[in-house]
Scaffold this motif. Sequence first.
Motif, PDB file in Angstrom:
ATOM      1  N   VAL A   1       0.847  -1.199   0.000  1.00 34.91           N
ATOM      2  CA  VAL A   1       0.000   0.000   0.000  1.00 34.91           C
ATOM      3  C   VAL A   1       0.879   1.245   0.000  1.00 34.91           C
ATOM      4  O   VAL A   1       1.960   1.261   0.588  1.00 34.91           O
ATOM      5  CB  VAL A   1      -0.982   0.014   1.196  1.00 34.91           C
TER       6      VAL A   1
ATOM      7  N   VAL B   1       2.086   4.666   1.197  1.00 29.84           N
ATOM      8  CA  VAL B   1       2.038   5.395   2.466  1.00 29.84           C
ATOM      9  C   VAL B   1       2.601   6.805   2.336  1.00 29.84           C
ATOM     10  O   VAL B   1       2.554   7.576   3.290  1.00 29.84           O
ATOM     11  CB  VAL B   1       2.765   4.614   3.597  1.00 29.84           C
TER      12      VAL B   1
ATOM     13  N   GLN C   1      -3.226   5.825  -2.157  1.00 34.61           N
ATOM     14  CA  GLN C   1      -2.839   6.155  -0.787  1.00 34.61           C
ATOM     15  C   GLN C   1      -4.083   6.425   0.054  1.00 34.61           C
ATOM     16  O   GLN C   1      -4.184   5.977   1.195  1.00 34.61           O
ATOM     17  CB  GLN C   1      -1.911   7.366  -0.771  1.00 34.61           C
TER      18      GLN C   1
ATOM     19  N   GLY D   1      -6.152   2.955   0.309  1.00 38.24           N
ATOM     20  CA  GLY D   1      -5.455   1.788   0.842  1.00 38.24           C
ATOM     21  C   GLY D   1      -5.474   0.595  -0.097  1.00 38.24           C
ATOM     22  O   GLY D   1      -5.094  -0.512   0.282  1.00 38.24           O
TER      23      GLY D   1
END
Length: 120
Positions: free
Chosen positions: A47, A49, A94, A97
Amino acid sequence: MDPRTRNLFIGALVAVIALTGAAAFLLGGTAVRDPGAPAGAQAAVGVIVGVQSGGLDKVTGFDLRTTDQGTLAFSLGNLENGTEFPPGHLVEHQATGQPVRVWYRTDGGVRTAIRLEDAR
């Protein structure tokens, strides 16, 4: 051939086939080469971040959190599929997710993303 011999033969044949199938399943591995993968590239899934950018069309890098390698930093190279997955789309990933697959090459310790796609 009498029925007892025939049944013994069939039973042995079934056992050999079952053992061969089980061995192939257990020892076969799961590494299937993606035919669309860039030559000489590695892949990571995770994912997003963090995204480094000066705007949606000026993404220079991003951070990807994986389940097994921690957080990896990527610079953005010339994407092979930039029209199908524009770099600005990373911001949406982002926020939601939703995982991303990154194909990259490492040069001098710098991971450079060359292809991005939705990880399903």
